[in-house]
Design a protein around this motif. Structure first.
Motif, short mmCIF file in Angstrom:
data_model
loop_
_atom_site.label_atom_id
_atom_site.label_comp_id
_atom_site.label_asym_id
_atom_site.label_seq_id
_atom_site.Cartn_x
_atom_site.Cartn_y
_atom_site.Cartn_z
N UNK A 29 0.79 -1.22 0.00
CA UNK A 29 0.00 0.00 0.00
C UNK A 29 0.82 1.27 0.00
N UNK A 30 2.15 1.16 0.05
CA UNK A 30 3.02 2.33 0.07
C UNK A 30 3.96 2.34 -1.12
N UNK A 31 4.80 1.29 -1.24
CA UNK A 31 5.71 1.24 -2.38
C UNK A 31 6.86 0.29 -2.15
N UNK A 32 7.80 0.30 -3.10
CA UNK A 32 8.95 -0.59 -3.08
C UNK A 32 10.25 0.21 -3.11
N UNK A 33 11.17 -0.19 -2.25
CA UNK A 33 12.52 0.34 -2.27
C UNK A 33 13.40 -0.74 -2.90
N UNK A 34 14.26 -0.33 -3.83
CA UNK A 34 15.13 -1.29 -4.50
C UNK A 34 16.53 -0.71 -4.64
N UNK A 35 17.50 -1.60 -4.77
CA UNK A 35 18.87 -1.19 -5.09
C UNK A 35 19.09 -1.47 -6.57
N UNK A 36 19.61 -0.48 -7.26
CA UNK A 36 19.88 -0.63 -8.68
C UNK A 36 21.35 -0.32 -8.91
N UNK A 37 21.98 -1.06 -9.80
CA UNK A 37 23.38 -0.82 -10.13
C UNK A 37 23.43 0.03 -11.38
N UNK A 38 24.03 1.21 -11.26
CA UNK A 38 24.18 2.09 -12.41
C UNK A 38 25.52 1.78 -13.08
N UNK A 39 25.48 1.66 -14.37
CA UNK A 39 26.67 1.32 -15.15
C UNK A 39 27.67 2.48 -15.15
N UNK A 40 28.94 2.16 -15.34
CA UNK A 40 29.93 3.24 -15.45
C UNK A 40 29.63 4.09 -16.69
N UNK A 41 30.00 5.37 -16.61
CA UNK A 41 29.73 6.26 -17.74
C UNK A 41 30.75 7.39 -17.76
N UNK A 42 30.90 8.03 -18.88
CA UNK A 42 31.82 9.17 -18.92
C UNK A 42 31.17 10.39 -18.28
N UNK A 43 31.97 11.16 -17.59
CA UNK A 43 31.48 12.37 -16.96
C UNK A 43 32.38 13.54 -17.30
N UNK A 44 32.02 14.71 -16.79
CA UNK A 44 32.80 15.90 -17.07
C UNK A 44 32.75 16.82 -15.86
N UNK A 45 33.90 17.35 -15.48
CA UNK A 45 33.97 18.33 -14.41
C UNK A 45 33.40 19.63 -14.97
N UNK A 46 32.28 20.13 -14.42
CA UNK A 46 31.67 21.32 -15.01
C UNK A 46 32.52 22.59 -14.86
N UNK A 47 33.39 22.61 -13.88
CA UNK A 47 34.23 23.80 -13.67
C UNK A 47 35.38 23.85 -14.68
#
Length: 122
Positions: free
Chosen positions: A58-76
């Motif tokens: 009646x409320x919801x589900x909490x789950x753990x998800x694995x996010x894949x590695x990805x390229x990022x960028x330092x915004x500064x």
């Protein structure tokens, strides 16, 4: 059993406020109420850390998800930085909670009535 939360003045519901609600509306003493709230959240956290889903009917589900590695960028600096694989917690509200939030009555989920136009419809 229904809880009322009119006395809450902040936009966020805190663990201390939950403990106060248990104290005021159920009659637990303040220490028991605080311990119960802490134990509840500790249990949810422990299950998620172990990689298990937590389902609250009646409320919801909490789950753990694995996010894949990805390229990022330092915004500064604009420097490209790899972002490694990581685990994140997600929450999906139950249909019942969504209905309560949106104010959609249960009857709105019934299949639509089939309308037919034929020789009789004139």
């Amino acid at each position: 059993m229904e809880f009322t939360i009119e006395a809450i003045e902040t936009p966020a519901l805190t663990k201390a406020q939950l403990a106060d609600l248990l104290f005021e509306q159920i009659g637990l003493n303040k220490r028991e109420a605080k311990d119960m709230v802490e134990a509840f959240f500790d249990l949810i956290a422990a299950r998620l850390i172990e990689g298990e889903d937590v389902k609250i009917s009646g409320f919801g589900n909490f789950q753990i998800r694995v996010k894949a590695p990805r390229p990022g960028r330092n915004p500064r600096t604009g420097e490209h930085i790899p972002i490694g694989e990581r685990r994140v917690a997600t929450f999906h509200a139950s249909a019942k909670l969504k209905e309560q939030i949106h104010g959609v009555p249960e009857a709105a989920h019934e299949p639509p009535v089939a309308w037919t136009v034929g020789a009789d419809a004139q």
